[in-house]
Design a protein around this motif. Structure first.
Motif, PDB file in Angstrom:
ATOM      1  N   PRO A  44      13.305  -1.412  -8.141  1.00  0.00           N
ATOM      2  CA  PRO A  44      12.802  -0.990  -6.787  1.00  0.00           C
ATOM      3  C   PRO A  44      11.701   0.239  -6.927  1.00  0.00           C
ATOM      4  N   LEU A  45      10.463   0.180  -6.244  1.00  0.00           N
ATOM      5  CA  LEU A  45       9.425   0.945  -6.073  1.00  0.00           C
ATOM      6  C   LEU A  45       9.420   1.877  -4.875  1.00  0.00           C
ATOM      7  N   ASP A  46      10.378   1.511  -3.990  1.00  0.00           N
ATOM      8  CA  ASP A  46      10.125   2.378  -2.875  1.00  0.00           C
ATOM      9  C   ASP A  46      10.563   3.740  -3.144  1.00  0.00           C
ATOM     10  N   GLN A  47       9.573   4.731  -2.595  1.00  0.00           N
ATOM     11  CA  GLN A  47       9.933   6.219  -2.573  1.00  0.00           C
ATOM     12  C   GLN A  47      11.009   6.552  -1.852  1.00  0.00           C
ATOM     13  N   ARG A  48      11.026   5.990  -0.666  1.00  0.00           N
ATOM     14  CA  ARG A  48      12.088   6.483   0.591  1.00  0.00           C
ATOM     15  C   ARG A  48      12.779   5.334   0.869  1.00  0.00           C
ATOM     16  N   GLN A  49      14.018   5.587   1.159  1.00  0.00           N
ATOM     17  CA  GLN A  49      15.076   4.528   1.608  1.00  0.00           C
ATOM     18  C   GLN A  49      14.819   3.976   2.831  1.00  0.00           C
ATOM     19  N   GLU A  50      14.591   5.088   3.718  1.00  0.00           N
ATOM     20  CA  GLU A  50      14.376   4.615   5.204  1.00  0.00           C
ATOM     21  C   GLU A  50      13.122   3.880   5.417  1.00  0.00           C
ATOM     22  N   LYS A  51      13.382   2.903   5.993  1.00  0.00           N
ATOM     23  CA  LYS A  51      12.383   1.721   6.192  1.00  0.00           C
ATOM     24  C   LYS A  51      11.835   1.703   7.501  1.00  0.00           C
ATOM     25  N   SER A  52      10.448   1.827   7.620  1.00  0.00           N
ATOM     26  CA  SER A  52      10.098   1.818   9.279  1.00  0.00           C
ATOM     27  C   SER A  52       9.575   0.477   9.356  1.00  0.00           C
ATOM     28  N   TYR A 103       4.649  -8.077 -12.021  1.00  0.00           N
ATOM     29  CA  TYR A 103       4.259  -7.924 -10.992  1.00  0.00           C
ATOM     30  C   TYR A 103       4.777  -7.263  -9.912  1.00  0.00           C
ATOM     31  N   CYS A 104       4.405  -7.139  -8.790  1.00  0.00           N
ATOM     32  CA  CYS A 104       4.890  -6.218  -7.764  1.00  0.00           C
ATOM     33  C   CYS A 104       5.180  -7.347  -6.751  1.00  0.00           C
ATOM     34  N   LEU A 105       6.558  -7.258  -6.206  1.00  0.00           N
ATOM     35  CA  LEU A 105       6.940  -8.136  -5.069  1.00  0.00           C
ATOM     36  C   LEU A 105       7.343  -7.538  -3.898  1.00  0.00           C
ATOM     37  N   ARG A 106       6.596  -7.893  -2.741  1.00  0.00           N
ATOM     38  CA  ARG A 106       6.703  -7.331  -1.619  1.00  0.00           C
ATOM     39  C   ARG A 106       7.746  -8.181  -0.497  1.00  0.00           C
ATOM     40  N   ARG A 107       9.054  -7.726  -0.193  1.00  0.00           N
ATOM     41  CA  ARG A 107       9.873  -8.334   0.601  1.00  0.00           C
ATOM     42  C   ARG A 107       9.692  -8.084   1.786  1.00  0.00           C
ATOM     43  N   TYR A 118       2.031  -9.594  -5.645  1.00  0.00           N
ATOM     44  CA  TYR A 118       0.763  -8.909  -5.691  1.00  0.00           C
ATOM     45  C   TYR A 118       0.797  -8.302  -7.231  1.00  0.00           C
ATOM     46  N   ASP A 119      -0.405  -8.292  -7.782  1.00  0.00           N
ATOM     47  CA  ASP A 119      -0.737  -7.385  -9.279  1.00  0.00           C
ATOM     48  C   ASP A 119      -0.124  -6.035  -8.882  1.00  0.00           C
ATOM     49  N   TYR A 120       0.692  -5.704 -10.227  1.00  0.00           N
ATOM     50  CA  TYR A 120       1.250  -4.670 -10.335  1.00  0.00           C
ATOM     51  C   TYR A 120       0.335  -3.323 -10.850  1.00  0.00           C
ATOM     52  N   HIS A 121       0.463  -2.304 -10.168  1.00  0.00           N
ATOM     53  CA  HIS A 121      -0.476  -1.216 -10.674  1.00  0.00           C
ATOM     54  C   HIS A 121       0.351   0.026 -11.071  1.00  0.00           C
ATOM     55  N   PRO A 122       0.947   0.178 -12.207  1.00  0.00           N
ATOM     56  CA  PRO A 122       1.552   1.168 -12.587  1.00  0.00           C
ATOM     57  C   PRO A 122       1.089   2.652 -12.105  1.00  0.00           C
ATOM     58  N   LEU A 123       2.286   3.542 -11.825  1.00  0.00           N
ATOM     59  CA  LEU A 123       2.071   4.775 -11.396  1.00  0.00           C
ATOM     60  C   LEU A 123       1.201   4.857 -10.027  1.00  0.00           C
ATOM     61  N   SER A 124       1.054   4.085  -9.246  1.00  0.00           N
ATOM     62  CA  SER A 124       0.087   4.074  -8.139  1.00  0.00           C
ATOM     63  C   SER A 124       0.966   4.763  -6.986  1.00  0.00           C
ATOM     64  N   GLN A 125      -0.053   5.532  -6.182  1.00  0.00           N
ATOM     65  CA  GLN A 125       0.573   6.369  -5.255  1.00  0.00           C
ATOM     66  C   GLN A 125      -0.154   6.035  -3.962  1.00  0.00           C
ATOM     67  N   THR A 167      -0.461   4.305   4.364  1.00  0.00           N
ATOM     68  CA  THR A 167       0.625   3.886   3.453  1.00  0.00           C
ATOM     69  C   THR A 167       0.088   2.307   2.739  1.00  0.00           C
ATOM     70  N   LYS A 168      -0.723   1.885   3.047  1.00  0.00           N
ATOM     71  CA  LYS A 168      -1.365   0.462   2.533  1.00  0.00           C
ATOM     72  C   LYS A 168      -2.542   0.798   1.440  1.00  0.00           C
ATOM     73  N   ILE A 169      -3.005   1.778   1.445  1.00  0.00           N
ATOM     74  CA  ILE A 169      -4.141   1.716   0.475  1.00  0.00           C
ATOM     75  C   ILE A 169      -3.511   2.537  -0.773  1.00  0.00           C
ATOM     76  N   ILE A 205      -7.096  -1.778  -1.597  1.00  0.00           N
ATOM     77  CA  ILE A 205      -6.215  -2.137  -0.407  1.00  0.00           C
ATOM     78  C   ILE A 205      -5.300  -3.106  -0.530  1.00  0.00           C
ATOM     79  N   ASN A 206      -4.012  -2.615  -0.267  1.00  0.00           N
ATOM     80  CA  ASN A 206      -2.691  -3.634  -0.582  1.00  0.00           C
ATOM     81  C   ASN A 206      -2.266  -4.317   0.575  1.00  0.00           C
ATOM     82  N   CYS A 207      -1.381  -5.076   0.384  1.00  0.00           N
ATOM     83  CA  CYS A 207      -0.619  -5.955   1.264  1.00  0.00           C
ATOM     84  C   CYS A 207      -1.698  -6.842   2.093  1.00  0.00           C
TER      85      CYS A 207
HETATM   86  N1  LIG Z   1       0.886  -3.439  -6.020  1.00  0.00           N
HETATM   87  C1  LIG Z   1       1.716  -2.452  -6.523  1.00  0.00           C
HETATM   88  N2  LIG Z   1       1.431  -1.942  -7.571  1.00  0.00           N
HETATM   89  C2  LIG Z   1       2.386  -0.852  -7.914  1.00  0.00           C
HETATM   90  N3  LIG Z   1       3.174  -0.234  -7.036  1.00  0.00           N
HETATM   91  C3  LIG Z   1       3.116  -0.534  -5.839  1.00  0.00           C
HETATM   92  C4  LIG Z   1       2.295  -1.621  -5.355  1.00  0.00           C
HETATM   93  N4  LIG Z   1       2.321  -1.759  -3.981  1.00  0.00           N
HETATM   94  C5  LIG Z   1       3.085  -0.747  -3.625  1.00  0.00           C
HETATM   95  N5  LIG Z   1       3.529   0.153  -4.691  1.00  0.00           N
HETATM   96  C6  LIG Z   1       4.337   1.392  -4.711  1.00  0.00           C
HETATM   97  O1  LIG Z   1       5.584   1.131  -3.942  1.00  0.00           O
HETATM   98  C7  LIG Z   1       5.921   2.150  -3.095  1.00  0.00           C
HETATM   99  C8  LIG Z   1       6.218   1.904  -1.714  1.00  0.00           C
HETATM  100  O2  LIG Z   1       5.121   1.153  -1.145  1.00  0.00           O
HETATM  101  P1  LIG Z   1       4.853   0.941   0.184  1.00  0.00           P
HETATM  102  O3  LIG Z   1       3.772  -0.006   0.583  1.00  0.00           O
HETATM  103  O4  LIG Z   1       6.457   0.322   0.850  1.00  0.00           O
HETATM  104  O5  LIG Z   1       4.987   2.254   0.590  1.00  0.00           O
HETATM  105  P2  LIG Z   1       5.592   3.195   2.012  1.00  0.00           P
HETATM  106  O6  LIG Z   1       4.748   4.547   1.996  1.00  0.00           O
HETATM  107  O7  LIG Z   1       7.150   3.091   1.389  1.00  0.00           O
HETATM  108  O8  LIG Z   1       5.339   2.552   3.135  1.00  0.00           O
HETATM  109  P3  LIG Z   1       6.440   1.821   4.321  1.00  0.00           P
HETATM  110  O9  LIG Z   1       6.859   2.875   4.958  1.00  0.00           O
HETATM  111  O10 LIG Z   1       5.431   0.861   5.011  1.00  0.00           O
HETATM  112  O11 LIG Z   1       7.586   1.077   3.611  1.00  0.00           O
HETATM  113  C9  LIG Z   1       4.781   2.890  -3.211  1.00  0.00           C
HETATM  114  O12 LIG Z   1       5.067   4.333  -3.917  1.00  0.00           O
HETATM  115  C10 LIG Z   1       3.597   2.300  -3.779  1.00  0.00           C
HETATM  116  O13 LIG Z   1       2.781   3.152  -4.630  1.00  0.00           O
END
Ligand SMILES: Nc1ncnc2c1ncn2[C@@H]1O[C@H](COP(=O)(O)OP(=O)(O)OP(=O)(O)O)[C@@H](O)[C@H]1O
Length: 685
Positions: free
Chosen positions: A307-315, A337-341, A388-395, A454-456, A466-468
């Motif tokens: 899991p890559l989500d920083q926050r557990q609460e989902k909007s 890869y990065c999976l977005r569900r 999606y492509d995975y970009h490690p340590l992205s913010q 949140t999507k860049i 640009i993500n997503c």
């Molecule tokens: N393609 C990616 N490669 C690497 N890390 C990613 C990728 N896409 C997202 N992330 C990481 O996953 C984490 C969650 O991304 P997300 O887009 O859900 O952001 P969010 O701020 O939690 O937005 P939301 O509130 O919509 O869930 C972020 O820290 C982000 O850096």
């Protein structure tokens, strides 16, 4: 004792060697200065041996200059005539050393003939000051028979002094480097949290009291009170790698270097770059137990979900559904890869899947590429997954600029500070990158629909993507009817994003007059004009092309910066390229040295060319200082390996492990030996 010297044939590079004087073993603790002086008085001056005279004789040189007078301690080998090399066989170099003649490289190892040293039983228990390899006894045994006939090069002399490495272009003194190297190693072990290692690192004095190579091994094992199994399980909790590398930063006093001088750091990529890349690799390799996180073991062709989500609460603000992000490994190509569900989405129109095809074709440096999309019930619901492509340590830009920690760190007006928000150059860079990405998207007849903090993703310093992309096209599939509307929305969202970043407040878009006023006071008029254009009401002529025309000069600046950064990375890469060369060389050493058997010959790695290679390996790695401590000097190693790889004509003195013989050879000759030994190994019969 009479002096002993062997006339060196003219042109020969062999130099006389004298038999060992005093210590056979390295002292267990550093001798006192008094002892040192006493010892040096008994030692024959090396200048005398090498050059025949010493220009410091009588001018402070403490060593013995009288070869005719024995000054050796009574129990030293020098006092025992039967041990002396006077009766030892003498090797008469018959040829010049411009290249090693075949009879020399094929020669068996030199065996001194003096009665005390040439019996294998005695040799096997005689410690040497360099290394004590179990191979040693075997070497003497095997070489003795052929010694008289074939050995033409080695000469035995009265005493031995460890070969002094030629003056190095590096600024670090061998001793200093040795300590640095050991300290760096110690630090790396200290970070393991091992008690022993910590002591090792923290107490430099205790280091000097440890008999060099004897006790060091204990620091590298887990044998004391650490259960290896416990240790292994602890390791899982520790961040790996423990230390990014073992070289400390250059100290201030070595900053004023001459043009020809280099610090050790000049051989490797910059610390911060190495650390960043290491952290990215580390983050790419992270794993969790899927069961602990209630994740499926496998999802389509993907596994090892993390899991890559920083926050557990989902909007559900962005997509209208909760979304989850995972890193995972594809079992088809092994890539990450990065999976977005998208949770709880039931796909009703199969044609919607075809929109992904258009997005798959887009390859842009500022867009996170999409690979595929599929539906799944693996999470226990109807989910739609985008890959999606995975970009490690992205913010995300939100985390980078709007999270509470970043607001505090920036000392912003909102948090009571007066600091300038995001510098204009950074914002111009963002504008350029986003405009370029949007241009590509719009030109493909698509709309980004994700220009949102949140999507860049920020994937590197000031590098955004640009993500997503493509998600909204599937979630609200309309067959592309409203694409022009969405493209106009992209431009407005673009403007809103920039104004939020410039004012460093997401709510700045709610009070535009005040925000524009703030921008006109802190940023250039060009910058304000671009924002005003982006925020304008949609018109048929409003397009990203106009934005690109407005920011033309800034684009040139961006290109220039990118090229500079490219140059920088290329030069960093070339440093590592050089190191790759040295690793290949070390691999060759590994293949050759200490090889138990080759071609039905158990002594293969100890004879002929290989014996020379072994001595060279000792010269590079196993030198000890005058106190018997290992010289852990990276600069020396790098210098030797580089000269070897270049095959320079410079000559060095290689000394046998029993210190009874030496050989003067050039790097070029050693290189030839390594090449031929390696060719032997790699040839197929
Ligand atoms: N393609 C990616 N490669 C690497 N890390 C990613 C990728 N896409 C997202 N992330 C990481 O996953 C984490 C969650 O991304 P997300 O887009 O859900 O952001 P969010 O701020 O939690 O937005 P939301 O509130 O919509 O869930 C972020 O820290 C982000 O850096």
């Amino acid at each position: 004792m009479s002096s002993f010297s062997i006339p060196t044939p003219s042109g020969s590079s062999a130099i006389p060697i004298v038999a060992p004087t005093s210590e056979k073993e390295p002292p267990k603790s550093p001798p006192s200065s008094k002892n040192l002086t006493a010892n040096s008085k008994t030692r024959t001056c090396r200048n005398l041996i090498i050059h025949g005279y010493c220009k410091y004789e009588g001018k402070g040189c403490e060593f013995n200059h009288d070869l005719g007078k024995s000054t050796s301690p009574p129990n030293s080998p020098e006092t025992n005539k039967s041990k002396l090399s006077v009766n030892s066989p003498v090797f008469k170099p018959s040829v010049l050393l411009s290249s090693i003649p075949p009879e020399v490289v094929n020669a068996p190892p030199f065996v001194p003939k003096s009665t005390q040293v040439n019996t294998p039983e005695e040799i096997s228990v005689t410690p040497t000051s360099t290394t004590g390899s179990p191979q040693q006894k075997h070497y003497y045994d095997s070489g003795e028979q052929e010694y008289d006939n074939e050995m033409t090069l080695y000469e035995q002399t009265l005493g031995f002094y460890p070969p002094v490495p030629p003056p190095t272009p590096f600024l670090l003194s061998p001793g200093g480097v040795a300590n640095h190297g050991l300290n760096a190693l110690a630090n790396s072990f200290a970070s393991l949290g091992l008690n022993n290692a910590t002591n090792f690192a923290s107490n430099e004095n205790s280091l000097s009291e440890v008999p060099s190579h004897m006790n060091n091994t204990s620091y590298f094992t887990t044998s004391h009170h650490l259960d290896p199994f416990l240790y292994q399980s602890q390791q899982a909790l520790l961040p790996q790698p423990l230390q990014y590398h073992l070289y400390t930063s250059p100290l201030p006093h070595v900053s004023n270097l001459h043009p020809h001088q280099k610090t050790i750091h000049a051989f490797f990529m910059l610390d911060h770059l190495r650390e960043e890349l290491q952290r990215k690799n580390e983050s790419t390799l992270k794993t969790v137990n899927a069961k602990d996180f209630n994740l499926p073991e496998e999802l389509h062709v993907y596994h090892s979900l993390y899991p890559l989500d920083q926050r557990q609460e989902k909007s559900i603000k962005i997509f209208g559904y909760p979304s989850w992000v995972y890193k995972s490994v594809c079992s088809v190509d092994g890539r990450v890869y990065c999976l977005r569900r998208i949770e709880g989405f039931r796909l009703t129109n199969e044609i919607a899947m075809s929109t992904i095809e258009n997005w798959r074709r887009i390859r842009h440096a500022n867009i996170v590429s999409i690979r595929e999309a599929f539906t799944t019930k693996a999470f226990g619901d109807h989910s739609l997954v985008f890959v999606y492509d995975y970009h490690p340590l992205s913010q995300t830009l939100f985390d980078k600029h709007f999270s509470s920690s970043s607001l505090q760190a920036n000392n912003l007006p909102q948090s009571g500070g007066t600091g300038v928000v995001v510098p204009e150059t950074v914002l111009w860079s963002y504008i350029t990158q986003l405009a370029s990405a949007i241009k590509t998207i719009h030109s493909s007849g698509l709309a980004a629909r994700m220009i949102e903090p949140t999507k860049i993703l920020s994937t590197n310093k000031n590098r955004i993507r640009i993500n997503c992309c493509g998600i909204m096209d599937m979630l609200t599939f309309d067959g592309g009817k409203n694409i022009h509307h969405f493209q106009q929305e992209d431009l407005i969202h673009f403007g809103q994003l920039i104004i939020s970043l410039a004012c460093n407040s997401l709510s700045s878009v709610l009070n535009l007059p005040k925000s524009i006023d703030y921008i006109s006071r802190h940023y250039s008029p060009d910058f304000k004009n671009v924002i005003l254009y982006l925020l304008n009401k949609p018109t048929p002529t409003k397009s990203v092309d106009k934005v690109i025309a407005m920011i033309g000069p800034r684009i040139l600046h961006e290109i220039n910066s990118v090229h500079h950064y490219n140059d920088f990375l290329e030069s960093e890469l070339s440093q590592e390229l050089e190191n790759g060369r040295l690793v290949r060389l070390l691999c060759k050493f590994g293949f050759i040295n200490e090889r138990p058997e080759f071609d039905m010959d158990p002594s293969w790695s100890e004879t002929g060319d290989r014996y020379l290679i072994k001595l060279f390996r000792d010269y590079v790695f196993h030198q000890v200082d005058e106190n018997g401590y290992p010289v852990v000097d990276m600069a020396h190693v790098l210098m030797c390996l580089n000269k070897l790889d270049a095959g320079v004509d410079e000559r060095i003195m290689l000394v046998s492990r029993d210190e009874q013989s030496c050989l003067i050879v050039s790097y070029k000759e050693i290189k030839n030996c390594i090449d031929s030994a390696f060719r032997d190994l790699s040839r197929r019969k």
